[in-house]
Design an enzyme around this catalytic site. Structure first.
Site, mmCIF file in Angstrom:
data_model
loop_
_atom_site.group_PDB
_atom_site.id
_atom_site.type_symbol
_atom_site.label_atom_id
_atom_site.label_comp_id
_atom_site.label_asym_id
_atom_site.label_seq_id
_atom_site.Cartn_x
_atom_site.Cartn_y
_atom_site.Cartn_z
ATOM 1 N N GLY A 25 0.815 -1.206 0.000
ATOM 2 C CA GLY A 25 0.000 0.000 0.000
ATOM 3 C C GLY A 25 0.850 1.258 0.000
ATOM 4 N N SER A 46 0.186 5.484 -2.332
ATOM 5 C CA SER A 46 -0.557 6.708 -2.038
ATOM 6 C C SER A 46 -0.616 6.918 -0.531
ATOM 7 C CB SER A 46 -1.985 6.645 -2.602
ATOM 8 O OG SER A 46 -2.709 5.577 -2.009
ATOM 9 N N GLY A 47 -1.031 8.127 -0.128
ATOM 10 C CA GLY A 47 -1.301 8.421 1.262
ATOM 11 C C GLY A 47 -0.138 8.179 2.206
ATOM 12 N N SER A 77 -2.740 0.129 11.692
ATOM 13 C CA SER A 77 -4.060 -0.102 12.270
ATOM 14 C C SER A 77 -4.810 1.227 12.251
ATOM 15 C CB SER A 77 -3.909 -0.672 13.682
ATOM 16 O OG SER A 77 -5.159 -0.867 14.281
ATOM 17 N N TYR A 90 -14.817 -1.476 9.183
ATOM 18 C CA TYR A 90 -13.454 -0.939 9.149
ATOM 19 C C TYR A 90 -12.829 -1.038 10.534
ATOM 20 C CZ TYR A 90 -9.595 2.346 8.797
ATOM 21 O OH TYR A 90 -8.350 2.925 8.841
ATOM 22 N N ALA A 104 -13.614 -3.056 12.921
ATOM 23 C CA ALA A 104 -13.395 -4.462 13.257
ATOM 24 C C ALA A 104 -12.150 -5.008 12.567
ATOM 25 C CB ALA A 104 -14.620 -5.284 12.866
ATOM 26 N N THR A 122 -5.547 12.374 3.595
ATOM 27 C CA THR A 122 -5.072 11.633 2.425
ATOM 28 C C THR A 122 -6.239 11.355 1.483
ATOM 29 O OG1 THR A 122 -5.505 9.400 3.279
ATOM 30 C CG2 THR A 122 -3.410 10.421 3.917
#
Length: 264
Positions: free
Chosen positions: A8, A11-12, A129, A143, A145, A178
């Protein structure tokens, strides 16, 4: 040269983290479905295709990394996305996909990378997280969870791999500005019944857009990667550290009531 592998990272928070490590002389392998621009710096950045929802893709991506380097110092499992909407009206397929990407994606990547870390006898794994793992957000139940599941897995994994010289940590960011916000899969189903849903999501996304810059989380990742003895859990942002501390001190009923007032 120290080596980072991050999922991942296109981006962001992930992109900011990959860039920071490269600027500080690390060799960075950015694993994602969409390649990031090459990070500029003293290190090197290599994009490798990886779909965390596909076990074979994870293993192939790790094999490609190991064809280019003989060791991995730090692993960051950062791939993820969000959905929102009332639990009652969330399609089961959407809930399953949320868990598949955010949690099972982290599991697949972990299983693919661990054999190398065990073999070399050292390494650090860091999971992205969310504060929502400790303070679950209404209308973002799945999300929240998925991130709570990551927290639980990381604590268990830390004790499983301790004897192999591997440390495990999680970062729980608060609001960060983001593209994650605009990419959220928002369901409007049931809003005529759950009348606070639209306002809650709107307010939440306003807070996200006004949140921290991704570089702040990137710096925290770098600290965990390079400090002498990383802790199991970190909270990103002073305000959110205070909130999580209060959650541990105050009665859960009271904390949950406050969340209701914030999102209703």
């Amino acid at each position: 040269m120290n080596t980072l592998v991050i999922t991942g990272g296109s981006s962001g928070i992930g992109k900011a983290t990959a860039s920071l490590f490269a600027e500080r002389g690390w060799r960075v392998f950015e694993l994602s479905r969409h390649g990031a621009e090459e990070a500029k710096g003293a290190g090197e950045t290599t994009h490798i295709f990886c779909d965390v929802c596909d076990e074979a893709s994870c293993r192939e991506a790790v094999a490609e990394v190991l064809s280019r380097t003989d060791h991995i110092d730090v692993v960051i499992s950062n791939a993820g996305y969000g959905i929102s909407g009332p639990i009652e009206f969330t399609e089961i397929r959407a809930a399953e996909h949320q868990m598949d990407v955010n949690f099972m994606g982290a599991v697949r990547f972990t299983q693919a990378i661990l054999p190398q870390l065990r073999k070399q006898g050292f390494g650090r794994i860091i999971y992205t997280s969310s504060v929502a793992a400790q303070l679950p957000v209404p209308y973002q139940a799945f999300y929240s969870a998925s991130k709570a599941a990551i927290n639980a897995m990381a604590l268990a994994l830390a004790n499983e791999v301790r004897d192999f010289g591997i440390s495990v940590s999680v970062i729980m960011p608060g609001d960060v500005s983001t593209g994650f916000t605009d990419a959220r899969d928002k369901s409007r189903a049931g809003e005529d019944i759950y009348r606070s849903a639209h306002k809650a999501i709107t307010n939440m996304e306003r807070d996200e857009r006004a949140g921290m810059e991704p570089i702040e989380m990137a710096k925290l990742f770098y600290h965990i990667a390079t400090c002498h003895s990383p802790r199991p859990q970190y909270v990103g942002g002073m305000l959110y550290r205070v909130l999580c501390l209060l959650d541990r001190i105050l009665p859960k009923r009271f904390v949950n009531w406050i969340e209701h007032k914030l999102y209703s």
